[in-house]
Design an enzyme around this catalytic site. Structure first.
Site, PDB file in Angstrom:
ATOM      1  N   TYR A  98      15.807  22.364  17.403  1.00  0.00           N
ATOM      2  CA  TYR A  98      16.957  21.468  17.472  1.00  0.00           C
ATOM      3  C   TYR A  98      17.587  21.629  18.847  1.00  0.00           C
ATOM      4  O   TYR A  98      18.291  22.589  19.123  1.00  0.00           O
ATOM      5  CB  TYR A  98      17.993  21.807  16.403  1.00  0.00           C
ATOM      6  CG  TYR A  98      17.552  21.607  14.971  1.00  0.00           C
ATOM      7  CD1 TYR A  98      16.423  20.881  14.642  1.00  0.00           C
ATOM      8  CD2 TYR A  98      18.294  22.154  13.935  1.00  0.00           C
ATOM      9  CE1 TYR A  98      16.033  20.706  13.325  1.00  0.00           C
ATOM     10  CE2 TYR A  98      17.918  21.985  12.606  1.00  0.00           C
ATOM     11  CZ  TYR A  98      16.794  21.268  12.315  1.00  0.00           C
ATOM     12  OH  TYR A  98      16.413  21.113  11.004  1.00  0.00           O
ATOM     13  N   LEU A 116      21.777  13.165   2.509  1.00  0.00           N
ATOM     14  CA  LEU A 116      22.470  11.874   2.502  1.00  0.00           C
ATOM     15  C   LEU A 116      21.697  10.810   3.278  1.00  0.00           C
ATOM     16  O   LEU A 116      22.185   9.689   3.446  1.00  0.00           O
ATOM     17  CB  LEU A 116      23.877  12.025   3.103  1.00  0.00           C
ATOM     18  CG  LEU A 116      24.827  12.967   2.349  1.00  0.00           C
ATOM     19  CD1 LEU A 116      26.146  13.115   3.109  1.00  0.00           C
ATOM     20  CD2 LEU A 116      25.084  12.455   0.944  1.00  0.00           C
TER      21      LEU A 116
END
Length: 285
Positions: free
Chosen positions: A60, A208
């Site tokens: 990341y 989500l």
């Protein structure tokens, strides 16, 4: 009553609703997303609000998310569990290269130790199994690092039920799996069942779907949310917490306001009729 905590490996208790760091980086998890100070503030607020599981990865940024975790949270308070990942090399915002060679996994783990400013990583997750390297060699490398005290527990990311079964036959150090799973995407339901049977944590990534999930199930979510005075996203996260006691969602955000909203999902108590409605969404998707 749904459990609030889960013990990773039986010895690392964490609150089930954690925080993931991917959204602290830019598009494609490449470079910074915003101001460094804002990212640090979000991480610190998450822990202030009681989060005890921080999920990150060396690619990341790359490297950036781990550096931010250390900048914001080191020295780590007692009870805070840091999980990171290795096994994927990044060369651009859309370039991902799986590398599970034992020597590379060792080098990645030791680099993560330096960035996180720690002597031992609580949960080190193999970000992807390398199809070119025997699974026994990849897991063997992680077991060696564990024997040396550099890793406490091992996790797997994006595996099938067949792969997880094979891995469990090769090592006893696995405590978690991280696969995509949410209200509308339950392709890994068989993996979740296997995790529950073996008392492994299941960390659902994309809980989500970056907001797309809550738009796709708007009518049902609005109805349930209205009854609880909650948002769509809070209901979607609450469903995960209700669905299985081994699910440990770690939604990420770079916004303090969104962080607060996500964490308040732990207070949403769904009843049987709510759960039944939400369970049916996967059939309609």
């Amino acid at each position: 009553m749904i459990p609030d905590t889960f013990a990773l490996g039986g010895d690392l208790p964490v609150r089930r609703l954690g925080y993931g760091t991917a959204q602290l980086t830019g598009p494609g998890y490449w470079g910074p997303r915003g101001e460094r100070a804002d990212a640090v503030a979000v991480l610190r607020r998450a822990v202030e609000r009681g989060v005890t599981l921080i999920d990150t990865a060396d690619n990341y940024g790359p490297d950036l998310a781990e550096e931010l975790v250390a900048e914001a949270l080191h020295p780590y308070r007692d009870g805070l569990v840091i999980a990171t990942k290795g096994g994927v090399v990044r060369t651009g915002d859309s370039a991902w290269h799986i590398d599970g060679r034992p020597e590379r996994l060792r080098a990645m783990c030791e680099a993560s130790l330096r960035r996180l400013r720690t002597d031992r990583i609580d949960v080190y997750q193999l970000h992807r199994l390398d199809p070119r390297v025997p699974m026994a060699e990849q897991l063997g490398a992680l077991d060696e690092l564990r024997a040396e005290g550099k890793i406490r527990h091992v996790g797997l990311d994006s595996v099938t039920a067949v792969q997880l079964t094979e891995a469990l036959g090769l090592t006893s150090s696995i405590v978690s799996v991280q696969n995509r799973f949410n209200l509308l995407d339950r392709e890994s339901a068989d993996v979740l069942d296997l995790c529950a049977a073996h008392e492994l944590a299941f960390l659902p990534w994309f809980p989500l779907a970056n907001g797309a999930l809550t738009d796709g199930a708007a009518d049902t979510l609005d109805g349930v949310a209205g009854r609880h005075g909650a948002s769509r996203g809070q209901v979607a996260l609450a469903w995960l917490l209700h669905h299985s006691p081994v699910l440990l969602p770690t939604p990420g955000t770079g916004s303090l306001a969104h962080l607060e909203e996500n964490l308040e999902a732990a207070e949403v108590r769904l009843d049987a009729s709510d759960v039944s409605l939400l369970d049916a969404l996967a059939d309609a998707a």
